[in-house]
Scaffold this motif. Structure first.
Motif, PDB file in Angstrom:
ATOM      1  N   UNK A  69       0.850  -1.195   0.000  1.00 50.56           N
ATOM      2  CA  UNK A  69       0.000   0.000   0.000  1.00 50.56           C
ATOM      3  C   UNK A  69       0.885   1.243   0.000  1.00 50.56           C
ATOM      4  N   UNK A  70       1.942   1.236   0.797  1.00 53.24           N
ATOM      5  CA  UNK A  70       2.871   2.360   0.798  1.00 53.24           C
ATOM      6  C   UNK A  70       3.482   2.548  -0.583  1.00 53.24           C
ATOM      7  N   UNK A  75       3.070   5.940  -6.919  1.00 60.23           N
ATOM      8  CA  UNK A  75       2.729   6.125  -8.333  1.00 60.23           C
ATOM      9  C   UNK A  75       1.765   7.294  -8.560  1.00 60.23           C
ATOM     10  N   UNK A  76       1.517   8.063  -7.514  1.00 61.17           N
ATOM     11  CA  UNK A  76       0.656   9.228  -7.649  1.00 61.17           C
ATOM     12  C   UNK A  76       1.267  10.205  -8.636  1.00 61.17           C
TER      13      UNK A  76
END
Length: 78
Positions: A69-70, A75-76
């Protein structure tokens, strides 16, 4: 997990595991175990030891998923 184990195995799996226990005792300890003895050892492992392995697997999965999740946040687009 107190009392009756919540870890369920098929009868075929139990037979295979019981066979492996008998084979281990014969190979490593030169002892022949009967079906009852190997089944009792298997039940002990399932009731007393397997929950710790299960819990470790849950923890490892939790930790891995947290890391993924981190990583997903990386990839934002800005």
């Amino acid at each position: 997990m107190r009392g009756k184990s919540k870890i369920k195995l098929s009868e075929e799996t139990k037979r295979e595991m019981s066979y492996k226990i008998k084979s281990y005792f014969l190979k490593e300890r030169d002892e022949e175990l009967g079906d009852l003895a190997s089944s009792l050892i298997l039940e002990f492992v399932i009731e007393e030891l397997a929950p710790e392995f299960y819990n470790q697997g849950v923890y490892d999965s939790y930790k891995y998923m947290g890391e993924m999740v981190d990583d997903l946040l990386s990839i934002q687009k800005y």
